[in-house]
Design an enzyme around this catalytic site. Structure first.
Site, PDB file in Angstrom:
ATOM      1  N   SER A 153       0.824  -1.199   0.000  1.00 57.57           N
ATOM      2  CA  SER A 153       0.000   0.000   0.000  1.00 57.57           C
ATOM      3  C   SER A 153       0.866   1.260   0.000  1.00 57.57           C
ATOM      4  O   SER A 153       1.631   1.469  -0.935  1.00 57.57           O
ATOM      5  CB  SER A 153      -0.967  -0.053   1.190  1.00 57.57           C
ATOM      6  OG  SER A 153      -1.968   0.901   1.034  1.00 57.57           O
ATOM      7  N   ASP A 229     -10.197  -5.463  -3.211  1.00 59.89           N
ATOM      8  CA  ASP A 229      -9.617  -4.454  -2.312  1.00 59.89           C
ATOM      9  C   ASP A 229     -10.509  -3.201  -2.333  1.00 59.89           C
ATOM     10  O   ASP A 229     -10.712  -2.603  -3.398  1.00 59.89           O
ATOM     11  CB  ASP A 229      -8.205  -4.128  -2.839  1.00 59.89           C
ATOM     12  CG  ASP A 229      -7.432  -3.174  -1.961  1.00 59.89           C
ATOM     13  OD1 ASP A 229      -8.052  -2.297  -1.329  1.00 59.89           O
ATOM     14  OD2 ASP A 229      -6.201  -3.295  -1.935  1.00 59.89           O
ATOM     15  N   HIS A 262      -7.545  -5.804   1.012  1.00 56.41           N
ATOM     16  CA  HIS A 262      -6.333  -4.994   1.188  1.00 56.41           C
ATOM     17  C   HIS A 262      -5.474  -5.466   2.376  1.00 56.41           C
ATOM     18  O   HIS A 262      -4.402  -4.934   2.609  1.00 56.41           O
ATOM     19  CB  HIS A 262      -6.753  -3.533   1.416  1.00 56.41           C
ATOM     20  CG  HIS A 262      -5.642  -2.533   1.297  1.00 56.41           C
ATOM     21  ND1 HIS A 262      -4.969  -2.315   0.121  1.00 56.41           N
ATOM     22  CD2 HIS A 262      -5.076  -1.691   2.198  1.00 56.41           C
ATOM     23  CE1 HIS A 262      -4.043  -1.386   0.303  1.00 56.41           C
ATOM     24  NE2 HIS A 262      -4.087  -0.993   1.558  1.00 56.41           N
TER      25      HIS A 262
HETATM   26  N1  LIG Z   1      -7.452   1.762   9.091  1.00 55.47           N
HETATM   27  C1  LIG Z   1      -7.729   2.329   7.794  1.00 55.47           C
HETATM   28  C2  LIG Z   1      -7.117   1.473   6.741  1.00 55.47           C
HETATM   29  C3  LIG Z   1      -5.659   1.454   6.900  1.00 55.47           C
HETATM   30  C4  LIG Z   1      -5.083   0.240   6.262  1.00 55.47           C
HETATM   31  O1  LIG Z   1      -5.760  -0.573   5.616  1.00 55.47           O
HETATM   32  N2  LIG Z   1      -3.812   0.103   6.453  1.00 55.47           N
HETATM   33  C5  LIG Z   1      -3.133  -1.022   5.875  1.00 55.47           C
HETATM   34  C6  LIG Z   1      -2.030  -0.478   5.013  1.00 55.47           C
HETATM   35  S1  LIG Z   1      -2.635   0.800   3.932  1.00 55.47           S
HETATM   36  C7  LIG Z   1      -2.519  -1.861   6.968  1.00 55.47           C
HETATM   37  O2  LIG Z   1      -1.610  -2.613   6.708  1.00 55.47           O
HETATM   38  N3  LIG Z   1      -3.000  -1.735   8.201  1.00 55.47           N
HETATM   39  C8  LIG Z   1      -2.424  -2.397   9.349  1.00 55.47           C
HETATM   40  C9  LIG Z   1      -2.749  -3.831   9.540  1.00 55.47           C
HETATM   41  O3  LIG Z   1      -3.609  -4.396   8.840  1.00 55.47           O
HETATM   42  O4  LIG Z   1      -2.106  -4.440  10.419  1.00 55.47           O
HETATM   43  C10 LIG Z   1      -9.193   2.464   7.583  1.00 55.47           C
HETATM   44  O5  LIG Z   1      -9.864   2.338   8.570  1.00 55.47           O
HETATM   45  O6  LIG Z   1      -9.641   2.724   6.475  1.00 55.47           O
END
Ligand SMILES: N[C@@H](CCC(=O)N[C@@H](CS)C(=O)NCC(=O)O)C(=O)O
Length: 284
Positions: A153, A229, A262
């Site tokens: 991402s 995604d 995602h």
């Molecule tokens: N938390 C955000 C999305 C953030 C998200 O999806 N982050 C991804 C990378 S862009 C991630 O790896 N999050 C941490 C995890 O899953 O441990 C939302 O609520 O929309």
């Protein structure tokens, strides 16, 4: 520079470590993760840099990405930095505690910020391109002639742009669900306006599609993108990368993976494929 060992834990046939140091790039303590497979005394191993996405620290990939077995089996060191400076030291410089999930702490976008209050600490480009590689080369058994880079991402955006800006440094580049063009998505608009200002000319060196349009090339590229995604249409826009590499005649494999979202469930499904793909190129 003193490197503090936070933890070292046996995992498969290797050691997962977490380390902390005072960073000259960010002016804060920074924490990073390194997985070192067992190896012969004096042997140097290829290294894969892993850049994480929004909201992540050094820890998310370490606990959710499931890279350990593939790295151990193939003899690849994996280094995972944090995604931004953090902590109470920032407040004295008026950096908000945690303004939003997609801006500020946990969302450094791998840029060198030029706008206040971010300009003083948010130098993640310098950190991942210069400072951390020097530290890793000094303290770990890495062969710096055999480097690969990947990420997820915002970290996929980081991997693509760091590699495109540093021709010849990485033998292999891959990404999972990368933000391919911050110039053309709300996450990018918000972050780069905040860190770099409104002049979009300054954004181009932080935009994979723009870098390719401006002449940067990779010898090869592997991208996996989940077709289910939620961020694909509005933020990630894989088709813009497909168009940029096609127009540039650049070698790239961009795979849409049906049914995957995602999350790190998606990343962990294909990480062994990516590590094998990197290892092939790092050991050639
Ligand atoms: N938390 C955000 C999305 C953030 C998200 O999806 N982050 C991804 C990378 S862009 C991630 O790896 N999050 C941490 C995890 O899953 O441990 C939302 O609520 O929309």
């Amino acid at each position: 520079m003193t490197l503090e060992t936070v933890s070292e834990t046996r995992c498969f046939t290797g050691t997962q470590g977490v380390y902390r140091h005072d960073s000259s790039s960010t002016g804060t303590p920074m924490t990073f993760a390194v997985y070192v497979p067992d190896h012969a005394e004096g042997e140097k191993l290829p290294v894969l840099w892993w850049l994480s996405g929004l909201t992540c620290t050094h820890e998310n990939a370490m606990t959710k990405c499931a890279y350990h077995k593939a790295c151990a089996d193939l003899g690849v060191i994996l280094v995972g930095p944090d995604t931004s400076p953090r902590g109470p030291d920032l407040n004295g410089d008026d950096v908000p505690d945690d303004e939003a999930y997609d801006f500020g702490q946990g969302a450094g976008f791998y840029v060198n910020a030029t706008q206040d209050p971010w300009a003083k600490h948010f130098h993640m480009r310098d950190y991942v391109e210069q400072e951390l590689p020097a530290i890793v080369a000094e303290h770990f058994p890495v062969d710096m002639d055999r480097q690969g880079i990947s990420g997820h991402s915002m970290g996929g955006h980081g991997a693509l742009t760091v590699s495109l800006r540093n021709p010849g440094r990485f033998r292999s580049t891959s990404a999972f669900a990368p933000i391919v063009s911050p110039l053309n998505c709300p996450w990018g608009e918000k972050a780069l306006t905040g860190y770099l200002g409104a002049d979009k000319a300054a954004w181009r060196e932080y935009d994979a599609c723009a870098l390719i349009e401006d002449g940067a090339r990779l010898s090869d590229l592997l991208v996996d993108q989940g077709a289910a995604d939620n961020f694909l249409e509005e933020q990630l826009k894989t088709h813009l990368l497909e168009k940029a590499v096609a127009e540039a005649g650049m070698n790239a494999t961009i795979r849409m993976q049906d049914g995957y979202d995602h999350s790190y469930f998606f990343v962990s499904t294909f990480i062994a494929d990516h590590i094998a793909w990197h290892a092939e190129r790092l050991k050639a």
